[in-house]
Design a protein around this motif. Structure first.
Motif, PDB file in Angstrom:
ATOM      1  N   ALA A 176       0.823  -1.205   0.000  1.00 41.54           N
ATOM      2  CA  ALA A 176       0.000   0.000   0.000  1.00 41.54           C
ATOM      3  C   ALA A 176       0.862   1.262   0.000  1.00 41.54           C
ATOM      4  CB  ALA A 176      -0.931  -0.002   1.216  1.00 41.54           C
ATOM      5  N   VAL A 177       1.959   1.235   0.720  1.00 39.96           N
ATOM      6  CA  VAL A 177       2.893   2.367   0.729  1.00 39.96           C
ATOM      7  C   VAL A 177       3.401   2.617  -0.687  1.00 39.96           C
ATOM      8  CG1 VAL A 177       5.223   3.084   1.431  1.00 39.96           C
ATOM      9  CG2 VAL A 177       3.625   2.190   3.142  1.00 39.96           C
ATOM     10  N   ALA A 178       3.796   1.561  -1.370  1.00 47.41           N
ATOM     11  CA  ALA A 178       4.307   1.691  -2.735  1.00 47.41           C
ATOM     12  C   ALA A 178       3.263   2.266  -3.681  1.00 47.41           C
ATOM     13  CB  ALA A 178       4.788   0.337  -3.239  1.00 47.41           C
ATOM     14  N   ALA A 179       1.996   1.975  -3.405  1.00 45.58           N
ATOM     15  CA  ALA A 179       0.913   2.448  -4.271  1.00 45.58           C
ATOM     16  C   ALA A 179       0.527   3.899  -3.990  1.00 45.58           C
ATOM     17  CB  ALA A 179      -0.308   1.552  -4.104  1.00 45.58           C
ATOM     18  N   CYS A 180       0.716   4.350  -2.755  1.00 46.18           N
ATOM     19  CA  CYS A 180       0.190   5.661  -2.350  1.00 46.18           C
ATOM     20  C   CYS A 180       1.230   6.777  -2.259  1.00 46.18           C
ATOM     21  CB  CYS A 180      -0.506   5.542  -0.993  1.00 46.18           C
ATOM     22  SG  CYS A 180      -1.957   4.480  -0.985  1.00 46.18           S
ATOM     23  N   VAL A 181       2.461   6.413  -1.967  1.00 38.51           N
ATOM     24  CA  VAL A 181       3.505   7.419  -1.761  1.00 38.51           C
ATOM     25  C   VAL A 181       4.095   7.837  -3.109  1.00 38.51           C
ATOM     26  CG1 VAL A 181       5.782   7.808  -0.714  1.00 38.51           C
ATOM     27  CG2 VAL A 181       4.024   6.547   0.540  1.00 38.51           C
ATOM     28  N   LYS A 182       4.500   9.094  -3.213  1.00 35.59           N
ATOM     29  CA  LYS A 182       5.135   9.568  -4.445  1.00 35.59           C
ATOM     30  C   LYS A 182       6.357   8.704  -4.742  1.00 35.59           C
ATOM     31  CE  LYS A 182       3.641  14.366  -4.018  1.00 35.59           C
ATOM     32  NZ  LYS A 182       4.076  15.780  -3.841  1.00 35.59           N
ATOM     33  N   PRO A 183       6.569   8.367  -6.022  1.00 34.17           N
ATOM     34  CA  PRO A 183       7.637   7.428  -6.390  1.00 34.17           C
ATOM     35  C   PRO A 183       9.005   7.735  -5.784  1.00 34.17           C
ATOM     36  CG  PRO A 183       6.260   7.867  -8.290  1.00 34.17           C
ATOM     37  CD  PRO A 183       5.777   8.780  -7.203  1.00 34.17           C
ATOM     38  N   ARG A 184       9.361   9.005  -5.701  1.00 35.65           N
ATOM     39  CA  ARG A 184      10.706   9.327  -5.206  1.00 35.65           C
ATOM     40  C   ARG A 184      10.862   9.091  -3.706  1.00 35.65           C
ATOM     41  NH1 ARG A 184       8.337  14.397  -6.065  1.00 35.65           N
ATOM     42  NH2 ARG A 184       8.470  15.894  -4.348  1.00 35.65           N
ATOM     43  N   PHE A 185       9.724   8.896  -3.006  1.00 35.55           N
ATOM     44  CA  PHE A 185       9.784   8.664  -1.563  1.00 35.55           C
ATOM     45  C   PHE A 185       9.480   7.217  -1.175  1.00 35.55           C
ATOM     46  CE2 PHE A 185       8.419  13.288  -1.564  1.00 35.55           C
ATOM     47  CZ  PHE A 185       9.690  13.770  -1.252  1.00 35.55           C
TER      48      PHE A 185
END
Length: 201
Positions: A176-185
């Motif tokens: 879920a983090v990978a899906a929701c957080v901006k790619p660079r973060f």
């Protein structure tokens, strides 16, 4: 039905944390409703996010997004005073996960009495019912371990998931983090999950 309340002050990432939690539940096929109550968030005011999730396969319907008092199975607080503010929402057997670092409000500078996080936390502990649980998170130490306070929301989410009060695994949290957080973060936040698990594991 699982009810989660997240609270903090503007800029701490409360809304994003709620989005990640909701995404993790949706990925499992659960029905999710969310809502935010945001005051002067850009001025460091209170931010409260409601996340309600129901197991659709078990016929659980989530008809409204807002929690009522005494129904939060889990409260995730990014700041001690905000934890105290929402304490009435905690269920009789609920778990409160809170950061221990105070964010000094403007009014603290005008007050004769200093705002000390430990005093607030002691007050919360004294107010808890016998079946309620307080989990203090040393966010300063974990931020140093992670290398940044920018991932505070992910650190607290990880601590909360580790309490086993929401039907979400650490792997599902990472997804879920990978899906929701901006790619660079994304990498920074995934590392924050790993570091938190290692520190508390």
């Amino acid at each position: 039905m699982i009810n989660v309340l997240l609270t903090g002050v503007g800029g701490q990432g409360t809304v994003l944390a709620a989005k990640v939690l909701a995404q993790a539940a949706q990925n499992k096929g659960w029905q999710v409703r969310t809502a935010e109550t945001i005051g002067m968030a850009q001025r460091g005011g209170s931010v409260v996010s409601h996340v309600r999730m129901g197991d659709a396969s078990a016929g659980e319907q989530v008809n409204a997004p807002l929690l009522t008092r005494g129904t939060a199975d889990l409260v995730i607080a990014f700041e001690p005073a905000e934890a105290a503010r929402v304490l009435p929402y905690l269920a009789p057997d609920g778990v409160l996960v809170t950061a221990t670092t105070a964010v000094q409000p403007v009014t603290a500078a005008l007050s004769k009495e200093p705002y000390r996080a430990q005093d607030v936390l002691a007050g919360i502990e004294g107010a808890l019912q016998s079946n309620q649980k307080l989990v203090r998170v040393d966010d300063e130490a974990l931020a140093q371990l992670v290398g940044t306070r920018k991932a505070l929301n992910t650190v607290l989410l990880t601590c909360a998931v580790m309490q086993n009060r929401v039907p979400i695994t650490l792997d599902e949290l990472k997804e879920a983090v990978a899906a929701c957080v901006k790619p660079r973060f994304v990498d920074m936040n995934l590392q924050a999950v790993e570091a938190t698990v290692k520190a508390l594991g």
